[in-house]
Scaffold this motif. Sequence first.
Motif, PDB file in Angstrom:
ATOM      1  N   GLU A   1       0.858  -1.192   0.000  1.00 27.91           N
ATOM      2  CA  GLU A   1       0.000   0.000   0.000  1.00 27.91           C
ATOM      3  C   GLU A   1       0.898   1.248   0.000  1.00 27.91           C
ATOM      4  O   GLU A   1       1.787   1.363   0.847  1.00 27.91           O
ATOM      5  N   VAL A   2       0.690   2.131  -0.972  1.00 32.10           N
ATOM      6  CA  VAL A   2       1.535   3.330  -1.072  1.00 32.10           C
ATOM      7  C   VAL A   2       0.808   4.521  -0.447  1.00 32.10           C
ATOM      8  O   VAL A   2      -0.341   4.800  -0.781  1.00 32.10           O
ATOM      9  N   ASP A   3       1.491   5.195   0.458  1.00 32.66           N
ATOM     10  CA  ASP A   3       0.936   6.400   1.088  1.00 32.66           C
ATOM     11  C   ASP A   3       1.311   7.597   0.198  1.00 32.66           C
ATOM     12  O   ASP A   3       2.335   8.252   0.411  1.00 32.66           O
ATOM     13  N   TRP A   4       0.466   7.849  -0.821  1.00 28.95           N
ATOM     14  CA  TRP A   4       0.803   8.876  -1.813  1.00 28.95           C
ATOM     15  C   TRP A   4       0.925  10.270  -1.216  1.00 28.95           C
ATOM     16  O   TRP A   4       1.879  10.988  -1.558  1.00 28.95           O
ATOM     17  N   PRO A   5       0.009  10.682  -0.320  1.00 27.69           N
ATOM     18  CA  PRO A   5       0.178  12.025   0.265  1.00 27.69           C
ATOM     19  C   PRO A   5       1.517  12.173   1.002  1.00 27.69           C
ATOM     20  O   PRO A   5       2.179  13.216   0.897  1.00 27.69           O
ATOM     21  N   ALA A   6       1.936  11.107   1.716  1.00 24.40           N
ATOM     22  CA  ALA A   6       3.211  11.167   2.438  1.00 24.40           C
ATOM     23  C   ALA A   6       4.379  11.244   1.458  1.00 24.40           C
ATOM     24  O   ALA A   6       5.350  11.993   1.673  1.00 24.40           O
ATOM     25  N   LEU A   7       4.283  10.482   0.370  1.00 25.81           N
ATOM     26  CA  LEU A   7       5.355  10.472  -0.635  1.00 25.81           C
ATOM     27  C   LEU A   7       5.450  11.843  -1.314  1.00 25.81           C
ATOM     28  O   LEU A   7       6.545  12.363  -1.560  1.00 25.81           O
ATOM     29  N   ARG A   8       4.282  12.431  -1.578  1.00 28.64           N
ATOM     30  CA  ARG A   8       4.222  13.768  -2.188  1.00 28.64           C
ATOM     31  C   ARG A   8       4.835  14.815  -1.255  1.00 28.64           C
ATOM     32  O   ARG A   8       5.553  15.700  -1.692  1.00 28.64           O
ATOM     33  N   ARG A   9       4.557  14.675   0.049  1.00 31.28           N
ATOM     34  CA  ARG A   9       5.134  15.607   1.034  1.00 31.28           C
ATOM     35  C   ARG A   9       6.653  15.477   1.058  1.00 31.28           C
ATOM     36  O   ARG A   9       7.374  16.474   1.136  1.00 31.28           O
ATOM     37  N   GLU A  10       7.144  14.249   0.976  1.00 29.87           N
ATOM     38  CA  GLU A  10       8.592  14.005   0.976  1.00 29.87           C
ATOM     39  C   GLU A  10       9.231  14.628  -0.275  1.00 29.87           C
ATOM     40  O   GLU A  10      10.305  15.222  -0.209  1.00 29.87           O
ATOM     41  N   ALA A  11       8.535  14.477  -1.406  1.00 30.89           N
ATOM     42  CA  ALA A  11       9.034  15.071  -2.660  1.00 30.89           C
ATOM     43  C   ALA A  11       9.030  16.596  -2.569  1.00 30.89           C
ATOM     44  O   ALA A  11       9.969  17.261  -3.038  1.00 30.89           O
ATOM     45  N   ALA A  12       8.001  17.160  -1.946  1.00 33.23           N
ATOM     46  CA  ALA A  12       7.934  18.619  -1.801  1.00 33.23           C
ATOM     47  C   ALA A  12       9.059  19.113  -0.893  1.00 33.23           C
ATOM     48  O   ALA A  12       9.665  20.172  -1.148  1.00 33.23           O
ATOM     49  N   ALA A  13       9.358  18.343   0.159  1.00 28.59           N
ATOM     50  CA  ALA A  13      10.459  18.717   1.053  1.00 28.59           C
ATOM     51  C   ALA A  13      11.777  18.701   0.287  1.00 28.59           C
ATOM     52  O   ALA A  13      12.626  19.591   0.454  1.00 28.59           O
ATOM     53  N   ALA A  14      11.946  17.693  -0.591  1.00 30.05           N
ATOM     54  CA  ALA A  14      13.166  17.630  -1.413  1.00 30.05           C
ATOM     55  C   ALA A  14      13.215  18.822  -2.368  1.00 30.05           C
ATOM     56  O   ALA A  14      14.274  19.435  -2.556  1.00 30.05           O
ATOM     57  N   ALA A  15      12.057  19.172  -2.952  1.00 34.40           N
ATOM     58  CA  ALA A  15      12.027  20.312  -3.892  1.00 34.40           C
ATOM     59  C   ALA A  15      12.450  21.597  -3.202  1.00 34.40           C
ATOM     60  O   ALA A  15      13.046  22.484  -3.838  1.00 34.40           O
ATOM     61  N   SER A  16      12.177  21.702  -1.913  1.00 38.02           N
ATOM     62  CA  SER A  16      12.546  22.929  -1.187  1.00 38.02           C
ATOM     63  C   SER A  16      14.065  23.061  -1.065  1.00 38.02           C
ATOM     64  O   SER A  16      14.565  24.117  -0.696  1.00 38.02           O
ATOM     65  N   ARG A  17      14.793  21.977  -1.356  1.00 39.45           N
ATOM     66  CA  ARG A  17      16.267  21.996  -1.313  1.00 39.45           C
ATOM     67  C   ARG A  17      16.873  22.068  -2.713  1.00 39.45           C
ATOM     68  O   ARG A  17      18.096  21.935  -2.867  1.00 39.45           O
ATOM     69  N   ALA A  18      16.048  22.243  -3.716  1.00 42.69           N
ATOM     70  CA  ALA A  18      16.561  22.258  -5.101  1.00 42.69           C
ATOM     71  C   ALA A  18      17.551  23.402  -5.296  1.00 42.69           C
ATOM     72  O   ALA A  18      17.449  24.461  -4.649  1.00 42.69           O
ATOM     73  N   TYR A  19      18.497  23.175  -6.188  1.00 48.39           N
ATOM     74  CA  TYR A  19      19.398  24.256  -6.619  1.00 48.39           C
ATOM     75  C   TYR A  19      19.048  24.523  -8.078  1.00 48.39           C
ATOM     76  O   TYR A  19      19.479  23.799  -8.976  1.00 48.39           O
ATOM     77  N   ALA A  20      18.181  25.496  -8.295  1.00 49.75           N
ATOM     78  CA  ALA A  20      17.664  25.746  -9.652  1.00 49.75           C
ATOM     79  C   ALA A  20      17.647  27.243  -9.960  1.00 49.75           C
ATOM     80  O   ALA A  20      16.599  27.816 -10.267  1.00 49.75           O
ATOM     81  N   PRO A  21      18.835  27.885  -9.888  1.00 51.19           N
ATOM     82  CA  PRO A  21      18.861  29.335 -10.093  1.00 51.19           C
ATOM     83  C   PRO A  21      18.633  29.738 -11.550  1.00 51.19           C
ATOM     84  O   PRO A  21      18.328  30.896 -11.818  1.00 51.19           O
ATOM     85  N   TYR A  22      18.771  28.804 -12.495  1.00 52.64           N
ATOM     86  CA  TYR A  22      18.678  29.155 -13.923  1.00 52.64           C
ATOM     87  C   TYR A  22      17.260  28.988 -14.437  1.00 52.64           C
ATOM     88  O   TYR A  22      16.677  29.915 -15.002  1.00 52.64           O
ATOM     89  N   SER A  23      16.671  27.824 -14.240  1.00 51.90           N
ATOM     90  CA  SER A  23      15.289  27.628 -14.708  1.00 51.90           C
ATOM     91  C   SER A  23      14.281  28.176 -13.683  1.00 51.90           C
ATOM     92  O   SER A  23      13.153  28.488 -14.023  1.00 51.90           O
ATOM     93  N   ARG A  24      14.686  28.237 -12.445  1.00 55.03           N
ATOM     94  CA  ARG A  24      13.811  28.599 -11.322  1.00 55.03           C
ATOM     95  C   ARG A  24      12.597  27.666 -11.213  1.00 55.03           C
ATOM     96  O   ARG A  24      11.555  28.044 -10.722  1.00 55.03           O
ATOM     97  N   LEU A  25      12.788  26.433 -11.697  1.00 57.01           N
ATOM     98  CA  LEU A  25      11.792  25.370 -11.485  1.00 57.01           C
ATOM     99  C   LEU A  25      12.396  24.378 -10.490  1.00 57.01           C
ATOM    100  O   LEU A  25      13.293  23.607 -10.841  1.00 57.01           O
TER     101      LEU A  25
END
Length: 137
Positions: free
Chosen positions: A2-26
């Motif tokens: 059973e996959v906890d999609w909301p939890a996985l999405r939260r983990e991905a969002a936390a990772a996105a907050s650490r992105a280094y994307a000064p050029y595309s800003r995505l």
Amino acid sequence: MEVDWPALRREAAAAASRAYAPYSRLSVGAAGVTDDGRIVSGCNVENASYGLTLCAECGLVSAFHRSGGGRLVAASIVAGDGEALAPCGRCRQLLYEAGGPGLLVDSGGSRPPASLAELLPAAFRPGDLEERRAGTS
Ligand code: THU
């Protein structure tokens, strides 16, 4: 599993907050769960030499192997806004090797997840190397 999609999405969002994307800003974050229940994640890392950019999924796959490998069962890739983002073609190939055709990829809250078999049909597989390399037939 059973996959906890909301939890996985939260983990991905936390990772996105650490992105280094000064050029595309995505900012992009990717999180996955393995067959033994580990959560692994990564963020995109850009470079002034644009073509050297590492997608978030590259970090995820690296963390997957560093933490013990096995098989990736499900993955969520989100942008900085927390919404699901379709993995690029190269990363579909990367994810395929870690999870195979059955790997489930988040399509966002309102749609069911898609399998990699759907996202990357007729994939080039590791087995193609063994079967097709010169001198083996
Ligand atoms: N990006 C990812 O991290 N994963 C994808 O699957 C699509 C694109 C990143 C790479 C780059 O830093 C930014 O998004 C814009 O292309």
